[in-house]
Design a protein around this motif. Structure first.
Motif, PDB file in Angstrom:
ATOM      1  N   TRP A 117       0.837  -1.208   0.000  1.00  0.00           N
ATOM      2  CA  TRP A 117       0.000   0.000   0.000  1.00  0.00           C
ATOM      3  C   TRP A 117       0.867   1.251   0.000  1.00  0.00           C
ATOM      4  CZ3 TRP A 117      -0.321   3.755   3.913  1.00  0.00           C
ATOM      5  CH2 TRP A 117      -1.310   4.731   3.726  1.00  0.00           C
ATOM      6  N   TYR A 118       1.899   1.259   0.838  1.00  0.00           N
ATOM      7  CA  TYR A 118       2.830   2.392   0.852  1.00  0.00           C
ATOM      8  C   TYR A 118       3.428   2.610  -0.534  1.00  0.00           C
ATOM      9  CZ  TYR A 118       3.374   3.566   5.859  1.00  0.00           C
ATOM     10  OH  TYR A 118       3.199   4.024   7.138  1.00  0.00           O
ATOM     11  N   LYS A 119       3.852   1.536  -1.172  1.00  0.00           N
ATOM     12  CA  LYS A 119       4.483   1.642  -2.489  1.00  0.00           C
ATOM     13  C   LYS A 119       3.513   2.216  -3.532  1.00  0.00           C
ATOM     14  CE  LYS A 119       7.828  -2.123  -1.912  1.00  0.00           C
ATOM     15  NZ  LYS A 119       8.233  -3.478  -2.344  1.00  0.00           N
ATOM     16  N   LYS A 120       2.271   1.737  -3.472  1.00  0.00           N
ATOM     17  CA  LYS A 120       1.255   2.224  -4.414  1.00  0.00           C
ATOM     18  C   LYS A 120       0.992   3.710  -4.209  1.00  0.00           C
ATOM     19  CE  LYS A 120      -3.542   1.400  -5.846  1.00  0.00           C
ATOM     20  NZ  LYS A 120      -4.772   0.586  -5.578  1.00  0.00           N
ATOM     21  N   GLU A 121       0.840   4.126  -2.949  1.00  0.00           N
ATOM     22  CA  GLU A 121       0.603   5.533  -2.658  1.00  0.00           C
ATOM     23  C   GLU A 121       1.819   6.375  -3.013  1.00  0.00           C
ATOM     24  OE1 GLU A 121      -2.336   6.871  -1.613  1.00  0.00           O
ATOM     25  OE2 GLU A 121      -3.054   4.837  -1.984  1.00  0.00           O
ATOM     26  N   ALA A 122       3.011   5.834  -2.772  1.00  0.00           N
ATOM     27  CA  ALA A 122       4.246   6.561  -3.082  1.00  0.00           C
ATOM     28  C   ALA A 122       4.326   6.881  -4.575  1.00  0.00           C
ATOM     29  CB  ALA A 122       5.458   5.748  -2.644  1.00  0.00           C
ATOM     30  N   LYS A 123       3.995   5.914  -5.402  1.00  0.00           N
ATOM     31  CA  LYS A 123       4.045   6.136  -6.853  1.00  0.00           C
ATOM     32  C   LYS A 123       3.138   7.294  -7.264  1.00  0.00           C
ATOM     33  CE  LYS A 123       5.224   1.423  -8.267  1.00  0.00           C
ATOM     34  NZ  LYS A 123       4.767   0.203  -8.977  1.00  0.00           N
ATOM     35  N   LYS A 124       1.948   7.335  -6.675  1.00  0.00           N
ATOM     36  CA  LYS A 124       1.005   8.413  -7.022  1.00  0.00           C
ATOM     37  C   LYS A 124       1.522   9.765  -6.557  1.00  0.00           C
ATOM     38  CE  LYS A 124      -2.605   6.428  -5.059  1.00  0.00           C
ATOM     39  NZ  LYS A 124      -4.004   6.158  -4.619  1.00  0.00           N
ATOM     40  N   VAL A 125       2.007   9.827  -5.311  1.00  0.00           N
ATOM     41  CA  VAL A 125       2.491  11.097  -4.761  1.00  0.00           C
ATOM     42  C   VAL A 125       3.725  11.582  -5.510  1.00  0.00           C
ATOM     43  CG1 VAL A 125       3.491  12.211  -2.734  1.00  0.00           C
ATOM     44  CG2 VAL A 125       1.542  10.671  -2.462  1.00  0.00           C
ATOM     45  N   PHE A 126       4.692  10.701  -5.740  1.00  0.00           N
ATOM     46  CA  PHE A 126       5.925  11.114  -6.406  1.00  0.00           C
ATOM     47  C   PHE A 126       5.656  11.563  -7.846  1.00  0.00           C
ATOM     48  CE2 PHE A 126       8.261   7.772  -3.618  1.00  0.00           C
ATOM     49  CZ  PHE A 126       8.062   8.579  -2.505  1.00  0.00           C
ATOM     50  N   SER A 127       4.782  10.848  -8.528  1.00  0.00           N
ATOM     51  CA  SER A 127       4.455  11.224  -9.910  1.00  0.00           C
ATOM     52  C   SER A 127       3.856  12.621  -9.960  1.00  0.00           C
ATOM     53  CB  SER A 127       3.472  10.213 -10.519  1.00  0.00           C
ATOM     54  OG  SER A 127       4.069   8.945 -10.659  1.00  0.00           O
TER      55      SER A 127
END
Length: 232
Positions: A117-127
């Motif tokens: 979940w952290y990884k999925k959210e990280a991708k959205k935020v960083f993008s």
């Protein structure tokens, strides 16, 4: 009381530096031909500082033990703290109203589920943040990846590729923005020269305040107490 370095790393650097690791170990970095006597003297001169830092690190370790991925534990996301709870009615993981709610079906695999979940959210935020600053300052990059790096928040390749560790998504958005700007600045300066820091300052005048935040709060982002995930 005698203080001894647990590790001495010699390289083509010009000065001696002392580092206290998260577990309290003293690591000395020194120029290639530095005599042992000079290293010993540098350690002795900084004895009070070393002892103070070691106590701080060990205190952090006690206060932030490895996660058990159990109900009631605290997790950080975008700078806010959430209490882990498992719900029979939840269909996905959410971070709302002070709770990190995880479907009860994931209770036996909570570590994997939460890190994913952290990884999925990280991708959205960083993008979103990279796109914002790149478009604002007309900066071109070739790729954006999320990693599981433990020792660096972000990196930039000579080909224009950007990488950020998913752990960074635990930081407040202002601090994430600093790392984003830092790496975007490397697209024009692949070192940490004066020109590089001038570029960072142009894009983010208060960058140094944000940079200092990481020096005192990085342990909050899971590097101390998150076990390295399987396959990470």
């Amino acid at each position: 009381m005698k203080i001894k370095a647990e590790e001495i790393i010699r390289s083509r650097r010009k000065t001696i530096s002392l580092e206290i690791k998260n577990d309290g170990r003293l690591v000395v970095r020194a120029p290639l031909k530095t005599p042992e006597t000079l290293i010993k003297r540098a350690v002795e001169q900084k004895a009070d500082w070393i002892l103070k830092k070691q106590k701080e690190m060990l205190k952090r370790k006690r206060e932030n033990p490895p996660k058990q991925w159990a109900e009631g534990e605290k997790f950080v996301f975008l700078g806010s703290e959430y209490t882990l709870t498992f719900s029979d009615s939840a269909s996905k993981i959410t971070a709302e109203n002070g709770y990190l709610t995880v479907p009860a079906a994931y209770k036996d695999s909570a570590q994997t589920a939460i890190i994913n979940w952290y990884k999925k959210e990280a991708k959205k935020v960083f993008s979103e943040r990279v796109r914002f600053y790149a478009e604002k300052h007309n900066i071109k990059y070739t790729s954006l990846k999320t990693t599981s790096a433990l020792t660096r928040w972000g990196s930039c390749s000579s080909k224009g590729g950007l990488c950020f560790t998913w752990r960074l998504v635990m930081a407040p958005i202002d601090m994430i923005d600093y790392v984003v700007v830092h790496e975007l600045s490397h697209l024009s300066h692949l070192d940490h020269s004066h020109a590089f820091w001038n570029r960072v300052s142009e894009l983010m005048p208060d960058y140094d305040l944000r940079r200092q935040w990481f020096k005192t709060h990085s342990y909050l982002l899971g590097k101390d107490y998150f076990a390295k995930e399987r396959g990470g």
